[in-house]
Design an enzyme around this catalytic site. Sequence first.
Site, mmCIF file in Angstrom:
data_model
loop_
_atom_site.group_PDB
_atom_site.id
_atom_site.type_symbol
_atom_site.label_atom_id
_atom_site.label_comp_id
_atom_site.label_asym_id
_atom_site.label_seq_id
_atom_site.Cartn_x
_atom_site.Cartn_y
_atom_site.Cartn_z
ATOM 1 N NE ARG A 119 -3.929 -2.064 2.131
ATOM 2 C CZ ARG A 119 -3.743 -3.144 2.873
ATOM 3 N NH1 ARG A 119 -2.727 -3.210 3.717
ATOM 4 N NH2 ARG A 119 -4.557 -4.173 2.770
ATOM 5 C CE LYS A 141 0.075 14.150 -14.543
ATOM 6 N NZ LYS A 141 -0.303 14.598 -15.910
ATOM 7 C CD GLU A 183 8.928 16.960 -22.524
ATOM 8 O OE1 GLU A 183 8.227 17.902 -22.101
ATOM 9 O OE2 GLU A 183 8.458 15.900 -22.976
ATOM 10 C CE LYS A 225 6.493 17.556 -14.066
ATOM 11 N NZ LYS A 225 6.700 16.289 -14.771
ATOM 12 C CD GLU A 235 -3.121 17.146 -15.877
ATOM 13 O OE1 GLU A 235 -2.109 16.484 -15.558
ATOM 14 O OE2 GLU A 235 -3.568 17.193 -17.012
ATOM 15 N NE ARG A 240 1.444 17.333 -13.061
ATOM 16 C CZ ARG A 240 2.076 16.541 -12.234
ATOM 17 N NH1 ARG A 240 1.737 16.504 -10.973
ATOM 18 N NH2 ARG A 240 3.064 15.776 -12.645
ATOM 19 C CG ASN A 244 -0.421 17.816 -21.025
ATOM 20 O OD1 ASN A 244 0.563 17.117 -20.794
ATOM 21 N ND2 ASN A 244 -1.589 17.603 -20.460
ATOM 22 C CG HIS A 247 3.071 16.916 -24.188
ATOM 23 N ND1 HIS A 247 3.919 17.993 -24.093
ATOM 24 C CD2 HIS A 247 3.741 15.867 -23.659
ATOM 25 C CE1 HIS A 247 5.052 17.608 -23.525
ATOM 26 N NE2 HIS A 247 4.973 16.320 -23.254
ATOM 27 C CG HIS A 251 0.253 12.687 -26.620
ATOM 28 N ND1 HIS A 251 -0.440 13.198 -25.550
ATOM 29 C CD2 HIS A 251 1.467 12.326 -26.150
ATOM 30 C CE1 HIS A 251 0.336 13.165 -24.474
ATOM 31 N NE2 HIS A 251 1.507 12.651 -24.819
ATOM 32 C CG HIS A 265 7.547 12.108 -25.360
ATOM 33 N ND1 HIS A 265 6.182 12.200 -25.549
ATOM 34 C CD2 HIS A 265 7.854 13.005 -24.388
ATOM 35 C CE1 HIS A 265 5.691 13.105 -24.716
ATOM 36 N NE2 HIS A 265 6.677 13.611 -23.995
HETATM 37 N N1 LIG Z 1 5.912 10.723 -15.106
HETATM 38 C C1 LIG Z 1 5.988 11.777 -15.881
HETATM 39 O O1 LIG Z 1 5.629 12.900 -15.490
HETATM 40 C C2 LIG Z 1 6.544 11.633 -17.265
HETATM 41 C C3 LIG Z 1 6.858 12.761 -18.005
HETATM 42 C C4 LIG Z 1 7.434 12.598 -19.261
HETATM 43 C C5 LIG Z 1 7.682 11.314 -19.748
HETATM 44 N N2 LIG Z 1 7.370 10.222 -18.991
HETATM 45 C C6 LIG Z 1 7.633 8.857 -19.480
HETATM 46 O O2 LIG Z 1 9.042 8.716 -19.642
HETATM 47 C C7 LIG Z 1 9.281 7.670 -20.582
HETATM 48 C C8 LIG Z 1 10.387 8.077 -21.511
HETATM 49 O O3 LIG Z 1 11.544 8.318 -20.749
HETATM 50 P P1 LIG Z 1 13.004 8.344 -21.425
HETATM 51 O O4 LIG Z 1 12.969 9.180 -22.631
HETATM 52 O O5 LIG Z 1 13.945 8.645 -20.337
HETATM 53 O O6 LIG Z 1 13.156 6.862 -21.976
HETATM 54 P P2 LIG Z 1 13.867 5.541 -21.392
HETATM 55 O O7 LIG Z 1 13.707 5.437 -19.948
HETATM 56 O O8 LIG Z 1 13.325 4.425 -22.234
HETATM 57 O O9 LIG Z 1 15.391 5.773 -21.761
HETATM 58 C C9 LIG Z 1 15.788 5.836 -23.113
HETATM 59 C C10 LIG Z 1 16.945 4.883 -23.402
HETATM 60 O O10 LIG Z 1 18.134 5.436 -22.873
HETATM 61 C C11 LIG Z 1 18.845 4.477 -22.104
HETATM 62 N N3 LIG Z 1 19.572 5.231 -21.088
HETATM 63 C C12 LIG Z 1 19.081 5.808 -19.957
HETATM 64 N N4 LIG Z 1 20.027 6.522 -19.354
HETATM 65 C C13 LIG Z 1 21.149 6.410 -20.080
HETATM 66 C C14 LIG Z 1 22.456 6.954 -19.974
HETATM 67 N N5 LIG Z 1 22.784 7.810 -18.987
HETATM 68 N N6 LIG Z 1 23.370 6.612 -20.921
HETATM 69 C C15 LIG Z 1 23.030 5.806 -21.941
HETATM 70 N N7 LIG Z 1 21.807 5.270 -22.114
HETATM 71 C C16 LIG Z 1 20.863 5.585 -21.194
HETATM 72 C C17 LIG Z 1 17.792 3.534 -21.586
HETATM 73 O O11 LIG Z 1 18.317 2.278 -21.324
HETATM 74 C C18 LIG Z 1 16.797 3.517 -22.753
HETATM 75 O O12 LIG Z 1 17.196 2.538 -23.689
HETATM 76 C C19 LIG Z 1 7.957 7.412 -21.292
HETATM 77 O O13 LIG Z 1 7.431 6.185 -20.848
HETATM 78 C C20 LIG Z 1 7.068 8.559 -20.843
HETATM 79 O O14 LIG Z 1 5.697 8.197 -20.768
HETATM 80 C C21 LIG Z 1 6.802 10.362 -17.770
HETATM 81 ZN ZN LIG Z 2 6.623 15.141 -22.552
#
Ligand SMILES: NC(=O)c1ccc[n+]([C@@H]2O[C@H](COP(=O)([O-])OP(=O)(O)OC[C@H]3O[C@@H](n4cnc5c(N)ncnc54)[C@H](O)[C@@H]3O)[C@@H](O)[C@H]2O)c1
Ligand SMILES: [Zn+2]
Length: 364
Positions: A119, A141, A183, A225, A235, A240, A244, A247, A251, A265
């Site tokens: 929990r 999030k 971003e 942020k 939100e 908040r 977006n 976005h 999307h 992305h």
């Molecule tokens: N929670 C939120 O508010 C929020 C906001 C924006 C995005 N997201 C989510 O984030 C995700 C995307 O995140 P991302 O772009 O970090 O992708 P990711 O976590 O898939 O990382 C991208 C790639 O980079 C590699 N990697 C990570 N750090 C590294 C480093 N220092 N050196 C070399 N390789 C490295 C990883 O292994 C992966 O293959 C999506 O699922 C998206 O929905 C969440």
């Molecule tokens: Zn984003």
Amino acid sequence: MRTVKVALGARSYDVLISDGLICGAARHLRPFARDGRLLVVSDEVVWRLLGEQLQAGLGEIAAVPILVAPGEGSKSWEGLRFVLDQLVDHGVERSDHIVAFGGGVVGDLAGFATAVVNRGCGFIQVPTTLLAQVDSSVGGKTAINVSAGKNLVGAFHQPSLVLIDPGVLNSLDPRQVRAGYAEIAKYALIEDAALFDWLENHAPAVLAGDRDARAHAIAAAVAGKARIVEEDERETSGRRALLNLGHTFGHALEAETGYSDRLLHGEAVALGCVLAFDFSADRGICPADDAARVRSHFESVGLPTRLGALDLAGKGARLAAQMQRDKKREGGRTAFILARRIGEAFVDRQVDLEDVAAFLDRAS
Ligand SMILES: NC(=O)c1ccc[n+]([C@@H]2O[C@H](COP(=O)([O-])OP(=O)(O)OC[C@H]3O[C@@H](n4cnc5c(N)ncnc54)[C@H](O)[C@@H]3O)[C@@H](O)[C@H]2O)c1
Ligand SMILES: [Zn+2]
């Protein structure tokens, strides 16, 4: 060391930003270790590249890795079940803190797992992509993807601490760095015109890994942020939703390109911001000069700014249909984030998708 405070009453936490931070991780993480160890959720690539560095930084604290496969596929029911089983097998307790060490995928997955295991237990974000450092690690999030769509099962669960070491970005693919940069520019466009001015002069340094420039940009984006999340953590007021910006268009672009390597992305967000400003200018809300500045900035750093480059010119109806799908999921209240000028975005819930389709058909 730069510190940004996220002020959320009892759920407040610090975001620490400094090169080499993970090499001295013990100093910040010791209070969270139990029986001399810390459970660390990471992905195989991040752990291979940076695991030793983190372990060295933890000194006598043992890092116990829980590793998932790299990539979006791990943000799934299977990924969640695996992490939960591992946490339970390791005897996790509610007072424990788990470390999420990786990009947004690891942060979202580990964050959600810690929201529900027992929990809820605590967690600490140690983001390793620029996108995760400036966006997903802050704000609470967490989610996984399900067949009906991305991020549809999740929870608001704030971390107890965020440690950002820009030095870990040196091993990151430059294309991923640029995507994360989008971003940062997004925050500037939402409510920080002075930051946008600064980025116009310093983007090359930020992207090339200049220590000061990078830390400054990350701290400014995180502070942006944090301000918005503090005003509207869940939100509910709509504030908040400003995050977006780019976005709603983005999307649709990601969906049309199949969420593939064709368009990351952050790249979709860059083009989405360009379209949001162009659309605002088209409606006479925003000066055309500001929209042109946005496009030329993203262009200058090598991010996509043209639908044509993605074979999406003239596909207004298809893109609008993707937005319609989003709209249905959100109960018919799709918010478009438009802008009055650079640094002044606002939420518009009255946008007619037919207008958007017609605009996109004219856009190149
Ligand atoms: N929670 C939120 O508010 C929020 C906001 C924006 C995005 N997201 C989510 O984030 C995700 C995307 O995140 P991302 O772009 O970090 O992708 P990711 O976590 O898939 O990382 C991208 C790639 O980079 C590699 N990697 C990570 N750090 C590294 C480093 N220092 N050196 C070399 N390789 C490295 C990883 O292994 C992966 O293959 C999506 O699922 C998206 O929905 C969440
Ligand atoms: Zn984003």
